[in-house]
Each structure stands twice: as structure tokens, then as C-alpha cells.
Design a protein around this motif. Structure first.
Motif, short mmCIF file in Angstrom:
data_model
loop_
_atom_site.label_atom_id
_atom_site.label_comp_id
_atom_site.label_asym_id
_atom_site.label_seq_id
_atom_site.Cartn_x
_atom_site.Cartn_y
_atom_site.Cartn_z
N GLY A 1 0.80 -1.22 0.00
CA GLY A 1 0.00 0.00 0.00
C GLY A 1 0.84 1.27 0.00
N LEU A 2 2.03 1.18 -0.57
CA LEU A 2 2.89 2.36 -0.61
C LEU A 2 2.78 3.05 -1.96
CD1 LEU A 2 6.15 0.81 0.90
CD2 LEU A 2 4.41 2.18 2.08
N ASN A 3 2.99 4.33 -1.93
CA ASN A 3 3.02 5.06 -3.17
C ASN A 3 4.48 5.43 -3.44
OD1 ASN A 3 2.47 6.59 -5.34
ND2 ASN A 3 0.84 7.78 -4.37
N VAL A 4 5.15 4.54 -4.15
CA VAL A 4 6.59 4.69 -4.29
C VAL A 4 6.94 5.40 -5.60
CG1 VAL A 4 8.70 3.37 -4.68
CG2 VAL A 4 7.16 2.72 -2.85
N ARG A 5 7.69 6.45 -5.48
CA ARG A 5 8.10 7.17 -6.70
C ARG A 5 9.52 6.80 -7.12
NH1 ARG A 5 9.24 11.99 -5.30
NH2 ARG A 5 8.98 11.60 -3.09
N LEU A 6 10.34 6.49 -6.13
CA LEU A 6 11.76 6.25 -6.42
C LEU A 6 12.04 4.76 -6.29
CD1 LEU A 6 13.07 9.11 -4.10
CD2 LEU A 6 12.31 9.27 -6.48
N GLU B 1 21.60 5.05 -12.56
CA GLU B 1 22.60 5.81 -11.82
C GLU B 1 22.19 7.26 -11.56
OE1 GLU B 1 26.57 4.82 -13.16
OE2 GLU B 1 25.99 2.74 -13.47
N GLU B 2 20.88 7.43 -11.34
CA GLU B 2 20.37 8.76 -10.98
C GLU B 2 20.30 8.90 -9.45
OE1 GLU B 2 17.50 8.52 -14.88
OE2 GLU B 2 16.57 8.66 -12.90
N LEU B 3 20.08 7.79 -8.77
CA LEU B 3 19.97 7.80 -7.31
C LEU B 3 20.77 6.65 -6.73
CD1 LEU B 3 16.10 8.29 -6.91
CD2 LEU B 3 17.83 10.02 -6.49
N THR B 4 21.01 6.73 -5.41
CA THR B 4 21.71 5.62 -4.76
C THR B 4 20.69 4.77 -4.00
OG1 THR B 4 22.03 6.90 -2.76
CG2 THR B 4 23.79 7.02 -4.42
N LEU B 5 21.13 3.59 -3.59
CA LEU B 5 20.22 2.71 -2.85
C LEU B 5 19.66 3.40 -1.61
CD1 LEU B 5 21.76 -0.88 -2.79
CD2 LEU B 5 19.84 -0.03 -4.12
N LYS B 6 20.51 4.13 -0.94
CA LYS B 6 20.04 4.73 0.31
C LYS B 6 18.99 5.82 0.08
CE LYS B 6 23.82 8.04 0.98
NZ LYS B 6 24.71 7.70 -0.14
N GLU B 7 18.93 6.29 -1.15
CA GLU B 7 17.91 7.30 -1.44
C GLU B 7 16.56 6.66 -1.79
OE1 GLU B 7 20.24 11.13 -3.18
OE2 GLU B 7 20.54 9.24 -4.24
N ILE B 8 16.57 5.37 -2.11
CA ILE B 8 15.29 4.76 -2.48
C ILE B 8 14.75 3.81 -1.40
CG2 ILE B 8 15.79 4.89 -4.96
CD1 ILE B 8 15.99 1.69 -4.72
N ILE B 9 15.60 3.49 -0.42
CA ILE B 9 15.17 2.47 0.55
C ILE B 9 14.10 3.03 1.51
CG2 ILE B 9 16.93 2.90 2.33
CD1 ILE B 9 17.26 -0.30 2.19
N LEU B 10 13.17 2.16 1.86
CA LEU B 10 12.03 2.58 2.70
C LEU B 10 11.86 1.65 3.89
CD1 LEU B 10 9.17 2.71 0.09
CD2 LEU B 10 9.92 4.64 1.43
N PRO B 11 11.60 2.19 5.08
CA PRO B 11 11.26 1.29 6.18
C PRO B 11 9.82 0.82 6.01
CG PRO B 11 11.13 3.54 6.92
CD PRO B 11 11.50 3.60 5.47
N ILE B 12 9.60 -0.49 6.19
CA ILE B 12 8.21 -0.96 6.13
C ILE B 12 7.77 -1.50 7.48
CG2 ILE B 12 8.14 -1.33 3.64
CD1 ILE B 12 8.58 -4.28 4.11
N GLU C 1 -6.55 -5.28 0.36
CA GLU C 1 -6.42 -4.22 1.38
C GLU C 1 -5.02 -3.61 1.38
OE1 GLU C 1 -9.58 -6.55 4.30
OE2 GLU C 1 -7.48 -6.35 4.91
N ARG C 2 -4.18 -4.13 0.53
CA ARG C 2 -2.80 -3.66 0.38
C ARG C 2 -2.06 -3.65 1.71
NH1 ARG C 2 -2.74 1.43 -3.48
NH2 ARG C 2 -0.61 0.74 -3.80
N SER C 3 -2.17 -4.79 2.39
CA SER C 3 -1.47 -4.93 3.66
C SER C 3 -1.06 -6.39 3.81
CB SER C 3 -2.42 -4.52 4.79
OG SER C 3 -1.85 -4.82 6.02
N PRO C 4 0.18 -6.66 4.23
CA PRO C 4 0.64 -8.05 4.30
C PRO C 4 -0.22 -8.90 5.22
CG PRO C 4 2.44 -6.51 4.69
CD PRO C 4 1.18 -5.70 4.66
#
Ligand SMILES: Nc1ncnc2c1ncn2[C@@H]1O[C@H](COP(=O)(O)OP(=O)(O)OP(=O)(O)O)[C@@H](O)[C@H]1O
Ligand SMILES: [Mg+2]
Length: 316
Positions: free
Chosen positions: A89-94, A102-113, A261-264
Motif C-alpha cells: 500500500g505504498l506510493n513509491v516514486r523512487l 545511476e540517478e539515485l543511490t540505494l540509500k535514497e530509495i530504501i524505505l522502512p516498512i 487491502e494492500r497490507s501483508p
């Protein structure tokens, strides 16, 4: 909705810091590799599509993180049909697409779930990236070192079928979990996938993996066990391989409900038959391949999943 930039997993090391970290990790590799404990990267794969890989990977990562207290990164490596963000249920842009370009690094796209689980979102319909040369993505690979600092396990959701990315991630991982259903077509494709692993990488390399399988969407334990026996028998007879049976997951309407429900499911319906069976599977996995450790060995176990993945991605 998450704002990815508000939740950096990492502290944003400068490239110098990253290099130092990389050097330090490299020098400690030998010692850690001789440890009897193995840090784990776990690839979730299947021959046939739609058998439940993404749901298994997602719930596996959440249980590892929350129920079994193992900090875990969930990597959506289904490059063209990534959907873990949707299941969450996330709205992920990155996403990984940005990293691969090579526009972003991993740390810029990682998300806590959750408290101990982070998502590396895959890209959707990334044009021109159908054949990703993962080994050449130095920015991506450098960052993987840094993730070792934070996570003890990496769970990789892959696309269906036998393609280069799937073979690549499976063979770069310590553990391979094949998902099948009891249907003959799914079993045949699971067997086909095993055969492709064998043909592509050879017996020597494959024998170094912890090779498991799960029977998903079973109507009964009887049906699941019969399917498991069939897969074990043909793998043994025709490929001389012995994938180990981790257990089965029942067909449970709560899964579809949770997806809608977009939830695990382990989060929304922790008492459902699927959630309880997932717990058993994860606990089996931990027992069978020593994911969990305590005290000193915990540190050793924790270290190196990303490092090993990185070295294998580089073909070392
Ligand atoms: N144990 C289960 N009981 C009932 N339905 C299930 C179960 N596991 C998965 N499903 C359903 O099966 C469908 C496919 O699941 P999922 O997306 O996880 O498969 P997949 O293998 O990742 O697919 P793809 O190959 O397209 O990536 C989903 O709609 C999900 O609701
Ligand atoms: Mg999937």
C-alpha cells in the motif's frame, strides 16, 4: 504515504566513508567467511508465474524482521513487474530503476516498512533495462556493502520463470526458495527451473546453495505432501538434486483479502492459516540454515550477506 527522503536507512556516507567501509569490510571477509555461521541472502523464485512468490517474500521478510528479530532488507528484483510496493500500500516514486540508471543511490530509495524491515522497491516497466548487467552497476554494488551494516538478511523477490535476472539473483544468493503450487504445471516448471540452474551454473556451484522449496496454495496437507514428494522424486531421479521441503502454505482467502487491502497477511491477519503456516516455514528456514544466531556468533552471522551477494554479482 511515505516520503522516502524522510526515512533514510543509512546516514548518507560520503564516498570517502563508503570507500573506507568497503575496505574495512573486505579485510574482514576472510575471517567471517570461515565462520560456521552463514549470513543469508534468500532468493524467492518460481518456474511458473503467479504461484505466490511476492506474497511469500514479503511475509517472510516481515516475519524475519519482527517475529524473529532479524533486521532484513526486502529487495524487489522483479525489474519489469515489481509489485511489493503495491502489496504494501505504498506510493513509491523512487525505485531500483533510478539506481540502475545511476540517478539515485540505494540509500535514497530504501524505505522502512516496519521496525526492522526495509524495502528496496523495484521499477515498473523500466524500458531499456530488460537485460540489466547488475555486475556493472558500480553505484548499486558499492551501496550494498553499506547495507550490511544494517541488515542481517536480504530477501529477494524475483520475476517468474527462467530469465537472466532470476538465474543471476538465485545464484548470487546463499539460499534459494522455490515456490510452487501442487498443480502439475507448476511442479513441472519448478523442475524446469532447477534444471536451468543446473545447466547454467553447474553442479559444483549449485551444491553450495541451500536449496529449498515451498508448496503454496495447497488444499490440504495430503495434497501438499504428495506434490512435494513428486518434486523431490523427479529432481533426484533426473537431476540428482535434493531440494529440501520447507513445508506448505494452505490456500487461504485471507491472502487475496490482504492483497486487496494492500497490507501483508501476517500483519493484517496474524491468526489466519496462511500467517501461521508462514511462521512455521520461516522457523524451519531458520533452523535448517542457521539464520538466527546469538551472542558472538550473531555478529558473525549478521555480517556478510550483502558482501557475498556483492562479490557474486561481480562474478568474483
Ligand atoms: N496461500 C495463498 N492462498 C490464496 N491465495 C494466494 C496464496 N498465495 C498467493 N495467493 C494469490 O495468488 C496471487 C499471486 O500471488 P503473487 O503475486 O504473490 O504471485 P507471484 O508468484 O509473485 O506472481 P508473479 O509471477 O506474477 O510475480 C495473488 O492474487 C494472491 O492473492
Ligand atoms: Mg511477484
Amino acid at each position: 504515504m511515505y516520503d522516502q527522503n524522510l526515512f533514510p536507512l543509512l546516514d548518507g556516507p560520503t564516498s570517502i566513508q563508503a570507500k573506507e567501509l568497503e575496505r574495512a569490510m573486505r579485510s574482514s571477509t576472510a575471517r567471517r567467511d570461515v565462520s560456521p555461521m552463514k549470513a543469508k541472502s534468500i532468493a524467492v523464485v518460481s518456474g511458473k508465474g503467479g504461484v505466490g512468490k511476492s506474497n511469500v517474500a514479503l511475509n517472510l521478510a516481515l516475519l524475519l524482521g519482527e517475529r524473529f528479530k532479524t533486521p532484513t532488507v526486502l529487495l524487489d528484483a522483479d525489474i519489469n513487474m515489481a509489485n511489493l510496493d503495491v502489496l504494501l500500500g505504498l506510493n513509491v516514486r523512487l525505485n531500483l530503476g533510478h539506481v540502475l540508471r545511476e540517478e539515485l543511490t540505494l540509500k535514497e530509495i530504501i524505505l522502512p516498512i516496519s521496525e526492522r524491515v526495509w524495502l528496496l522497491p523495484g521499477g515498473n516497466g523500466i524500458s531499456g533495462l530488460k537485460e540489466v548487467d547488475w555486475g556493472s552497476k558500480s553505484g548499486l554494488l558499492k551501496d550494498l556493502y553499506v547495507l550490511d551494516e544494517k541488515a542481517d538478511a536480504i530477501v529477494i523477490d524475483t520475476g517468474a520463470g527462467v530469465n537472466r535476472d532470476v538465474l543471476f539473483f538465485a545464484m548470487a544468493s546463499d539460499v534459494i526458495v522455490i515456490v510452487t503450487t501442487p498443480e502439475p504445471t507448476a511442479l513441472k516448471d519448478a523442475y524446469g527451473l532447477l534444471k536451468s540452474f543446473l545447466l547454467s551454473y553447474g553442479r559444483d556451484k549449485l551444491s553450495k546453495k541451500d536449496l529449498f522449496f515451498v508448496v503454496n496454495m495447497a488444499q490440504s496437507s495430503l495434497e501438499a505432501n504428495a506434490a512435494a514428494e513428486r518434486l523431490i522424486k523427479v529432481s533426484d531421479r533426473f537431476l540428482a538434486l535434493s531440494p529440501r521441503y520447507l513445508g506448505y502454505l494452505p490456500f487461504d482467502p485471507k491472502v487475496a483479502k490482504a492483497v486487496k487491502e494492500r497490507s501483508p497477511v501476517v500483519k493484517s491477519y496474524p491468526k489466519s492459516s496462511m500467517a501461521r503456516a508462514m511462521e512455521l516455514i520461516v522457523s524451519n528456514l531458520i533452523t535448517k540454515c542457521g539464520l538466527e544466531a546469538s551472542g558472538d556468533s550473531k555478529e558473525l552471522a549478521a555480517f556478510g550477506a550483502f558482501q557475498r551477494l556483492l562479490r557474486k554479482l561481480r562474478g568474483e
